[in-house]
Motif scaffolding. Structure first.
Motif, PDB file in Angstrom:
ATOM      1  N   PHE A 407       0.849  -1.182   0.000  1.00  0.00           N
ATOM      2  CA  PHE A 407       0.000   0.000   0.000  1.00  0.00           C
ATOM      3  C   PHE A 407       0.890   1.240   0.000  1.00  0.00           C
ATOM      4  O   PHE A 407       2.061   1.188   0.354  1.00  0.00           O
ATOM      5  CB  PHE A 407      -0.897   0.025   1.243  1.00  0.00           C
ATOM      6  CG  PHE A 407      -1.713  -1.219   1.431  1.00  0.00           C
ATOM      7  CD1 PHE A 407      -2.209  -1.912   0.339  1.00  0.00           C
ATOM      8  CD2 PHE A 407      -1.981  -1.704   2.693  1.00  0.00           C
ATOM      9  CE1 PHE A 407      -2.962  -3.059   0.500  1.00  0.00           C
ATOM     10  CE2 PHE A 407      -2.733  -2.861   2.870  1.00  0.00           C
ATOM     11  CZ  PHE A 407      -3.222  -3.540   1.764  1.00  0.00           C
ATOM     12  N   TYR A 408       0.326   2.397  -0.371  1.00  0.00           N
ATOM     13  CA  TYR A 408       1.068   3.643  -0.200  1.00  0.00           C
ATOM     14  C   TYR A 408       1.365   3.799   1.288  1.00  0.00           C
ATOM     15  O   TYR A 408       0.559   3.438   2.145  1.00  0.00           O
ATOM     16  CB  TYR A 408       0.241   4.843  -0.675  1.00  0.00           C
ATOM     17  CG  TYR A 408       0.001   4.863  -2.158  1.00  0.00           C
ATOM     18  CD1 TYR A 408       1.065   4.932  -3.049  1.00  0.00           C
ATOM     19  CD2 TYR A 408      -1.291   4.798  -2.678  1.00  0.00           C
ATOM     20  CE1 TYR A 408       0.844   4.936  -4.414  1.00  0.00           C
ATOM     21  CE2 TYR A 408      -1.522   4.802  -4.045  1.00  0.00           C
ATOM     22  CZ  TYR A 408      -0.445   4.872  -4.914  1.00  0.00           C
ATOM     23  OH  TYR A 408      -0.663   4.868  -6.255  1.00  0.00           O
ATOM     24  N   GLN A 409       2.525   4.362   1.592  1.00  0.00           N
ATOM     25  CA  GLN A 409       2.913   4.488   2.998  1.00  0.00           C
ATOM     26  C   GLN A 409       1.870   5.222   3.841  1.00  0.00           C
ATOM     27  O   GLN A 409       1.597   4.823   4.975  1.00  0.00           O
ATOM     28  CB  GLN A 409       4.284   5.184   3.104  1.00  0.00           C
ATOM     29  CG  GLN A 409       5.442   4.277   2.719  1.00  0.00           C
ATOM     30  CD  GLN A 409       5.479   3.001   3.530  1.00  0.00           C
ATOM     31  OE1 GLN A 409       5.403   3.037   4.749  1.00  0.00           O
ATOM     32  NE2 GLN A 409       5.583   1.865   2.861  1.00  0.00           N
ATOM     33  N   PRO A 410       1.255   6.316   3.344  1.00  0.00           N
ATOM     34  CA  PRO A 410       0.216   6.968   4.158  1.00  0.00           C
ATOM     35  C   PRO A 410      -0.928   6.016   4.488  1.00  0.00           C
ATOM     36  O   PRO A 410      -1.465   6.051   5.593  1.00  0.00           O
ATOM     37  CB  PRO A 410      -0.259   8.129   3.269  1.00  0.00           C
ATOM     38  CG  PRO A 410       0.905   8.418   2.382  1.00  0.00           C
ATOM     39  CD  PRO A 410       1.540   7.088   2.114  1.00  0.00           C
ATOM     40  N   SER A 411      -1.308   5.154   3.548  1.00  0.00           N
ATOM     41  CA  SER A 411      -2.390   4.208   3.800  1.00  0.00           C
ATOM     42  C   SER A 411      -1.989   3.201   4.865  1.00  0.00           C
ATOM     43  O   SER A 411      -2.773   2.859   5.756  1.00  0.00           O
ATOM     44  CB  SER A 411      -2.752   3.473   2.503  1.00  0.00           C
ATOM     45  OG  SER A 411      -3.111   4.378   1.491  1.00  0.00           O
ATOM     46  N   ASN A 412      -0.769   2.709   4.773  1.00  0.00           N
ATOM     47  CA  ASN A 412      -0.283   1.734   5.754  1.00  0.00           C
ATOM     48  C   ASN A 412      -0.222   2.355   7.151  1.00  0.00           C
ATOM     49  O   ASN A 412      -0.530   1.706   8.152  1.00  0.00           O
ATOM     50  CB  ASN A 412       1.100   1.229   5.340  1.00  0.00           C
ATOM     51  CG  ASN A 412       1.451  -0.078   6.016  1.00  0.00           C
ATOM     52  OD1 ASN A 412       0.745  -1.062   5.886  1.00  0.00           O
ATOM     53  ND2 ASN A 412       2.527  -0.077   6.772  1.00  0.00           N
ATOM     54  N   ARG A 413       0.157   3.636   7.202  1.00  0.00           N
ATOM     55  CA  ARG A 413       0.223   4.320   8.509  1.00  0.00           C
ATOM     56  C   ARG A 413      -1.168   4.480   9.109  1.00  0.00           C
ATOM     57  O   ARG A 413      -1.335   4.423  10.333  1.00  0.00           O
ATOM     58  CB  ARG A 413       0.898   5.693   8.359  1.00  0.00           C
ATOM     59  CG  ARG A 413       2.410   5.614   8.296  1.00  0.00           C
ATOM     60  CD  ARG A 413       3.040   6.981   8.565  1.00  0.00           C
ATOM     61  NE  ARG A 413       2.671   7.953   7.548  1.00  0.00           N
ATOM     62  CZ  ARG A 413       3.362   8.138   6.429  1.00  0.00           C
ATOM     63  NH1 ARG A 413       4.421   7.401   6.174  1.00  0.00           N
ATOM     64  NH2 ARG A 413       2.989   9.046   5.554  1.00  0.00           N
ATOM     65  N   VAL A 414      -2.174   4.711   8.259  1.00  0.00           N
ATOM     66  CA  VAL A 414      -3.548   4.822   8.759  1.00  0.00           C
ATOM     67  C   VAL A 414      -3.967   3.514   9.426  1.00  0.00           C
ATOM     68  O   VAL A 414      -4.490   3.507  10.550  1.00  0.00           O
ATOM     69  CB  VAL A 414      -4.527   5.172   7.610  1.00  0.00           C
ATOM     70  CG1 VAL A 414      -5.964   5.017   8.077  1.00  0.00           C
ATOM     71  CG2 VAL A 414      -4.292   6.606   7.126  1.00  0.00           C
TER      72      VAL A 414
END
Length: 528
Positions: A407-414
């Motif tokens: 996933f995009y890193q922002p998505s994974n962080r969410v």
């Protein structure tokens, strides 16, 4: 009936006030998400409880996000120069486990409390998750909550004070020590004229196999012609080649085939250098060899940039979303290449619910499989260890069948952050009911034990790093921060010198510590 008796309102009050507490900074140090745990423990002491299913859901999401994040680096790092840092990360966990066993015996602490202390001393929330899963006892959260603040502060102080106590000039120490890592600036370009008769009529592939060189021959200049270097391109004596690689590899190539040309070389305008970002889903997890760029588009990849660092492009390296490729090709070819790698507009979030659910389901089923350990008994990976293992494996490949794991890193962080705070909120209210009694009975022992589990592994790792691996102080401290999973420690380390070395060492040690502290929590249940 008060508002706090409503589970949904209780959850958001815990998240709101807990995150507010976590943002409070004292000299650059804050509790972060652990503020949620501490506030939840206070409410738990007064009898408020968040439903267990919320804690389990949060744990599952958090663990999978951690595994997907660590997966791409975990196996690759084992074959790279970061192995020495990984060994230090593993050593810290081993010493922490031994120290925990000793502390448990000295202060007569229960197994759940001791394991919670260890995870708090190592500031490892995945470790706490594994501890709660293995012990089935919320008291592990009490040990974590007591040791965590000291674990955060002790690593920062160790990083800041230890070099001063030893009176070491960090810059000079770094310069005189052989670095085990390659820096972004290490990649160079060299133009070489072929003068050796044995190279005449060899293909580029044959030459690189003979020399075992990682340098990439990107272009060949033959008279007034200028063309791309392909594996099957035949080299002739008096050709001039442009190669990209680490200085030692370029020097080896030059010494073997000819002499370096230091004057400006005329390059025809038909070939240019472009930078392309990997974005397309069907490229994630593929290797450069599988994509066949040279055959399809007459394109040569000369560099691969990942997380701020540049590397020679090995044909077997699997691509990750966000990788930046430096390519050489004609201007009319670049648009087709960009379309292949998906530089078109994309959505901000790409959480693939089907894949996420399947990874969780497989992980939970794997976590239920009993594992027999001779002399100790039988254990399971549980809801924490199973999903973590499966996420790491699938995260490494990026895509397995219908499962998409990059996933995009922002998505994974969410996913990670939402899962983390839900897990900590549930764990905190459950542990809070026994908080005061445990602190009254074991107060001094908990504080001293937590301090021992924090300090002893750092000192042992530093001695091994210096005496056995002969690392610089800054590399040693970076690896220690990674082994202690301490982001605040890395921040303090970065402030000591203006270099990327601490972050590289941290990044190599961190995934090893992340995974093995969870495994250690499970093993300690059998040992204690």
């Amino acid at each position: 009936m008060s508002l706090l008796d409503d589970p949904l309102i209780l959850i958001f009050i815990v998240l709101f006030i807990g995150s507010l507490i976590g943002q409070i900074e004292i000299k650059g140090i804050n509790l972060g998400a652990s503020g949620v745990l501490l506030f939840a423990m206070v409410l738990g002491h007064f009898g408020y409880q968040i439903p267990a299913i919320v804690q389990s859901l949060g744990l599952s999401l958090f663990i999978v996000a951690v595994g997907l994040q660590a997966g791409p680096r975990f196996f690759r790092m084992m074959r790279s120069s970061g192995l020495v840092f990984a060994i230090l990360g593993f050593l810290i966990i081993v010493v922490a486990v031994i120290t925990t066993v000793i502390v448990s015996k000295i202060f007569n602490l229960s197994a759940p409390l001791s394991i919670g202390l260890m995870t708090g001393a190592l500031t490892s929330t995945p470790g706490l998750a594994a501890a709660l899963e293995a012990t089935k006892d919320p008291i592990a959260s009490v040990g974590y909550g007591i040791a965590y603040p000291f674990g955060v502060i002790a690593v920062v102080l160790f990083v800041q004070l230890f070099p001063r106590v030893l009176k070491i000039d960090l810059v000079k120490d770094l310069q005189k020590t052989v670095s085990p890592v390659k820096h972004k600036s290490s990649l160079k370009k060299m133009t070489i004229r072929i003068e050796d008769d044995t190279v005449h009529k060899l293909t580029i592939n044959e030459l690189q196999r003979t020399l075992k060189s990682t340098a990439v021959i990107s272009r060949i200049i033959r008279g007034d012609r200028n063309f791309l270097g392909r594996n099957d391109t035949v080299l002739l004596k008096e050709d001039e080649i442009i190669a990209v690689g680490y200085p030692e590899d370029l020097n080896k190539l030059r010494d073997a085939i000819g002499t370096e040309i230091t004057t400006d070389v005329k390059i025809r305008e038909n070939l240019k250098i472009f930078r392309v970002t990997v974005d397309a889903q069907d490229m994630i997890g593929k290797s450069l060899r599988e994509i066949h760029l040279r055959e399809r588009f007459s394109v040569t990849v000369t560099r691969l940039e990942r997380a701020g660092y540049e590397f020679p492009p090995s044909p077997n390296w699997r691509l990750e979303r966000g990788d930046v490729l430096t390519v050489v090709c004609s201007p009319e070819r670049i648009k087709a290449v960009q379309e292949v790698f998906g530089t078109r507009q994309h959505q901000e979030a790409n959480i693939h619910i089907f894949s996420l659910s399947l990874i969780l389901l497989i992980g939970i089923l794997v976590g239920m499989i009993p594992i027999h350990i001779p002399g100790l008994g039988t254990m399971t990976l549980g809801v924490a260890g199973g999903p973590l293992l499966i996420a790491i494996i699938i995260g490494h490949f990026g895509k397995l069948g219908p499962i998409q794991a990059r996933f995009y890193q922002p998505s994974n962080r969410v996913i990670r952050d939402v899962g983390l705070v839900l897990f900590l909120a549930g764990a905190g209210t459950t542990a809070g009911s026994g908080l005061v009694e445990v602190v009254k009975n074991e107060g001094v022992g908990l504080i001293i034990g937590g301090a021992m589990i924090t300090i002893i592994p750092m000192v042992v790792a530093f001695i091994v790093a210096k005496k056995l691996f002969h690392l610089s102080v800054i590399h040693s401290l970076g690896a220690i921060c990674g082994g202690m999973t301490s982001t605040p420690g890395l921040g303090a380390c970065n402030n000591l010198v203006d270099t990327e070395d601490p972050a590289i060492a941290y990044a190599a040690a961190y995934p090893i510590a992340l995974i093995f502290v969870a495994i250690a929590s499970q093993l300690l249940v059998l040992i204690l």
